[in-house]
Design a protein around this motif. Structure first.
Motif, PDB file in Angstrom:
ATOM      1  N   SER A 118      26.388 -34.923  -8.210  1.00 10.40           N
ATOM      2  CA  SER A 118      26.298 -33.705  -7.397  1.00 10.40           C
ATOM      3  C   SER A 118      27.680 -33.181  -7.053  1.00 10.40           C
ATOM      4  CB  SER A 118      25.514 -33.991  -6.114  1.00 10.40           C
ATOM      5  OG  SER A 118      24.180 -34.300  -6.421  1.00 10.40           O
ATOM      6  N   ILE A 119      27.796 -31.845  -7.074  1.00 15.16           N
ATOM      7  CA  ILE A 119      29.055 -31.190  -6.697  1.00 15.16           C
ATOM      8  C   ILE A 119      28.748 -29.994  -5.800  1.00 15.16           C
ATOM      9  CG2 ILE A 119      30.365 -31.932  -8.732  1.00 15.16           C
ATOM     10  CD1 ILE A 119      29.885 -29.087  -9.877  1.00 15.16           C
ATOM     11  N   ALA A 120      29.732 -29.628  -5.014  1.00 18.82           N
ATOM     12  CA  ALA A 120      29.599 -28.480  -4.114  1.00 18.82           C
ATOM     13  C   ALA A 120      29.933 -27.187  -4.851  1.00 18.82           C
ATOM     14  CB  ALA A 120      30.530 -28.653  -2.912  1.00 18.82           C
ATOM     15  N   GLU A 121      29.607 -26.079  -4.227  1.00 17.20           N
ATOM     16  CA  GLU A 121      29.962 -24.753  -4.741  1.00 17.20           C
ATOM     17  C   GLU A 121      31.465 -24.713  -4.992  1.00 17.20           C
ATOM     18  OE1 GLU A 121      29.296 -20.732  -5.637  1.00 17.20           O
ATOM     19  OE2 GLU A 121      27.718 -21.849  -4.617  1.00 17.20           O
ATOM     20  N   ASN A 122      31.885 -24.203  -6.132  1.00 14.94           N
ATOM     21  CA  ASN A 122      33.292 -24.063  -6.520  1.00 14.94           C
ATOM     22  C   ASN A 122      34.034 -25.383  -6.693  1.00 14.94           C
ATOM     23  OD1 ASN A 122      33.111 -21.211  -6.524  1.00 14.94           O
ATOM     24  ND2 ASN A 122      33.355 -21.217  -4.308  1.00 14.94           N
ATOM     25  N   GLU A 123      33.331 -26.506  -6.722  1.00 16.06           N
ATOM     26  CA  GLU A 123      33.966 -27.801  -6.976  1.00 16.06           C
ATOM     27  C   GLU A 123      33.858 -28.090  -8.468  1.00 16.06           C
ATOM     28  OE1 GLU A 123      33.267 -32.548  -5.938  1.00 16.06           O
ATOM     29  OE2 GLU A 123      32.041 -31.044  -4.944  1.00 16.06           O
ATOM     30  N   PRO A 124      34.970 -28.254  -9.169  1.00 11.36           N
ATOM     31  CA  PRO A 124      34.875 -28.570 -10.600  1.00 11.36           C
ATOM     32  C   PRO A 124      34.497 -30.033 -10.803  1.00 11.36           C
ATOM     33  CG  PRO A 124      37.166 -28.492  -9.935  1.00 11.36           C
ATOM     34  CD  PRO A 124      36.348 -28.117  -8.718  1.00 11.36           C
ATOM     35  N   ILE A 125      34.022 -30.330 -11.990  1.00  5.88           N
ATOM     36  CA  ILE A 125      33.753 -31.703 -12.409  1.00  5.88           C
ATOM     37  C   ILE A 125      34.458 -31.898 -13.736  1.00  5.88           C
ATOM     38  CG2 ILE A 125      31.573 -31.078 -13.548  1.00  5.88           C
ATOM     39  CD1 ILE A 125      30.498 -33.851 -12.551  1.00  5.88           C
ATOM     40  N   MET A 145      25.404 -20.304 -17.303  1.00  2.00           N
ATOM     41  CA  MET A 145      24.168 -20.110 -16.535  1.00  2.00           C
ATOM     42  C   MET A 145      24.311 -20.410 -15.046  1.00  2.00           C
ATOM     43  SD  MET A 145      21.798 -19.054 -18.633  1.00  2.00           S
ATOM     44  CE  MET A 145      23.057 -18.004 -19.317  1.00  2.00           C
ATOM     45  N   PHE A 146      25.216 -21.345 -14.672  1.00  2.00           N
ATOM     46  CA  PHE A 146      25.346 -21.767 -13.269  1.00  2.00           C
ATOM     47  C   PHE A 146      26.713 -21.465 -12.659  1.00  2.00           C
ATOM     48  CE2 PHE A 146      21.962 -24.453 -14.902  1.00  2.00           C
ATOM     49  CZ  PHE A 146      21.033 -24.445 -13.877  1.00  2.00           C
ATOM     50  N   GLY A 147      27.733 -21.214 -13.480  1.00  5.40           N
ATOM     51  CA  GLY A 147      29.069 -20.977 -12.950  1.00  5.40           C
ATOM     52  C   GLY A 147      29.819 -22.249 -12.597  1.00  5.40           C
ATOM     53  N   GLN A 166      28.226 -10.252 -15.287  1.00  2.23           N
ATOM     54  CA  GLN A 166      28.522 -10.642 -13.906  1.00  2.23           C
ATOM     55  C   GLN A 166      27.459 -11.605 -13.412  1.00  2.23           C
ATOM     56  OE1 GLN A 166      31.374  -9.505 -12.214  1.00  2.23           O
ATOM     57  NE2 GLN A 166      31.801  -8.825 -14.308  1.00  2.23           N
ATOM     58  N   GLY A 167      27.882 -12.699 -12.817  1.00  2.97           N
ATOM     59  CA  GLY A 167      26.941 -13.640 -12.228  1.00  2.97           C
ATOM     60  C   GLY A 167      26.459 -14.700 -13.202  1.00  2.97           C
ATOM     61  N   HIS A 168      25.613 -15.577 -12.666  1.00  2.00           N
ATOM     62  CA  HIS A 168      25.124 -16.731 -13.421  1.00  2.00           C
ATOM     63  C   HIS A 168      23.618 -16.834 -13.199  1.00  2.00           C
ATOM     64  CE1 HIS A 168      29.294 -17.733 -14.110  1.00  2.00           C
ATOM     65  NE2 HIS A 168      29.492 -17.449 -12.836  1.00  2.00           N
ATOM     66  N   PRO A 169      22.811 -16.480 -14.207  1.00  5.32           N
ATOM     67  CA  PRO A 169      21.374 -16.271 -14.046  1.00  5.32           C
ATOM     68  C   PRO A 169      20.521 -17.450 -13.576  1.00  5.32           C
ATOM     69  CG  PRO A 169      22.128 -15.302 -16.086  1.00  5.32           C
ATOM     70  CD  PRO A 169      23.263 -16.090 -15.532  1.00  5.32           C
ATOM     71  N   LEU A 170      20.957 -18.691 -13.739  1.00  3.23           N
ATOM     72  CA  LEU A 170      20.109 -19.796 -13.305  1.00  3.23           C
ATOM     73  C   LEU A 170      20.399 -20.267 -11.877  1.00  3.23           C
ATOM     74  CD1 LEU A 170      19.588 -21.937 -16.519  1.00  3.23           C
ATOM     75  CD2 LEU A 170      18.143 -20.165 -15.524  1.00  3.23           C
ATOM     76  N   ARG A 171      21.284 -19.558 -11.186  1.00  2.82           N
ATOM     77  CA  ARG A 171      21.463 -19.846  -9.751  1.00  2.82           C
ATOM     78  C   ARG A 171      20.266 -19.280  -9.001  1.00  2.82           C
ATOM     79  NH1 ARG A 171      27.299 -19.707  -7.344  1.00  2.82           N
ATOM     80  NH2 ARG A 171      28.432 -20.826  -8.954  1.00  2.82           N
ATOM     81  N   LYS A 172      19.819 -19.983  -7.997  1.00  2.00           N
ATOM     82  CA  LYS A 172      18.627 -19.547  -7.258  1.00  2.00           C
ATOM     83  C   LYS A 172      18.850 -18.223  -6.530  1.00  2.00           C
ATOM     84  CE  LYS A 172      15.953 -23.218  -7.951  1.00  2.00           C
ATOM     85  NZ  LYS A 172      15.878 -24.449  -7.227  1.00  2.00           N
ATOM     86  N   ASP A 173      20.096 -17.891  -6.216  1.00  2.00           N
ATOM     87  CA  ASP A 173      20.357 -16.649  -5.492  1.00  2.00           C
ATOM     88  C   ASP A 173      20.642 -15.471  -6.420  1.00  2.00           C
ATOM     89  OD1 ASP A 173      22.831 -17.516  -6.376  1.00  2.00           O
ATOM     90  OD2 ASP A 173      23.732 -17.631  -4.388  1.00  2.00           O
ATOM     91  N   TYR A 174      20.442 -15.644  -7.722  1.00  2.00           N
ATOM     92  CA  TYR A 174      20.666 -14.570  -8.687  1.00  2.00           C
ATOM     93  C   TYR A 174      19.382 -13.772  -8.826  1.00  2.00           C
ATOM     94  CZ  TYR A 174      22.273 -12.216 -12.932  1.00  2.00           C
ATOM     95  OH  TYR A 174      22.651 -11.281 -13.860  1.00  2.00           O
TER      96      TYR A 174
END
Length: 194
Positions: A118-125, A145-147, A166-174
């Motif tokens: 698991s990673i947070a928003e804007n946290e790279p892996i 798809m997720f950014g 623009q954006g990432h379609p598989l995010r729940k807020d898209y």
């Protein structure tokens, strides 16, 4: 005027509908504790947060900072030589919003294992392209798809959608209805893709 239909005395009255049966409880993940799970836990200690099985599917929950070393070990020492897929799940209300799922297969063992981090928003892996070259395309799809950003990826760019999307379609807020109206207007010269 239509005559009122009388009930047929030879037909028994219908019973009231039965309430729908409650869905059976969803099975829970159980501890996974075979030789492989013990070896990996022993080798990586605190980097392995859990080893579980769910409906016959074994998986490790790992610290995201150790993803490359754990995957490298699974490939080189445990013979999980095929990276089947890398995907993600978006849980917007969690502190660590994204759960990455690596699905590995071992031809010599004829078995699969999943690795979740698991990673947070804007946290790279870290990218696992040094372990499996095929991760290149799989990580690009997750980025598209997720950014989610993969540190050390050799060419992290969109793979399914146009570069200007623009954006990432598989995010729940898209918004699936919005579908990047600006791109549609500029490139297809229509008001909406819907």
């Amino acid at each position: 005027m239509a005559e009122e239909k009388k009930p047929d005395p030879t037909v028994p009255p219908s019973a009231p509908p039965k309430p729908a049966a409650a869905a059976p409880p969803k099975p829970a993940a159980q501890p996974w504790d075979d030789e492989l799970a013990r070896r990996v836990r022993e080798r990586f200690r605190s980097a392995i947060k859990d080893s579980l099985t769910y409906l016959g599917q074994n998986y490790f929950v790992v610290d995201a900072a150790s993803i490359t070393s754990i995957c490298g070990y699974l490939k080189h020492e445990e013979e999980f030589n095929y990276l089947v897929d890398v995907t993600a799940v978006d849980y917007p209300k969690r502190e660590k919003r994204f759960e990455l799922v690596y699905i590995l297969y071992s031809f010599p063992r004829n078995t699969r294992v999943r690795v979740k981090a698991s990673i947070a928003e804007n946290e790279p892996i870290d990218s696992v392209t040094p372990v499996w070259q095929t991760a290149n395309w799989l990580e690009r799809e997750v980025y598209d798809m997720f950014g989610i950003r993969f540190a050390g990826h050799p060419d992290l760019k969109r793979i399914l959608l146009p570069d200007g999307w623009q954006g990432h379609p598989l995010r729940k807020d898209y918004s699936i209805l919005k579908q990047d109206e600006q791109w549609v207007q500029e490139n297809l010269h229509i008001e909406s893709g819907q």
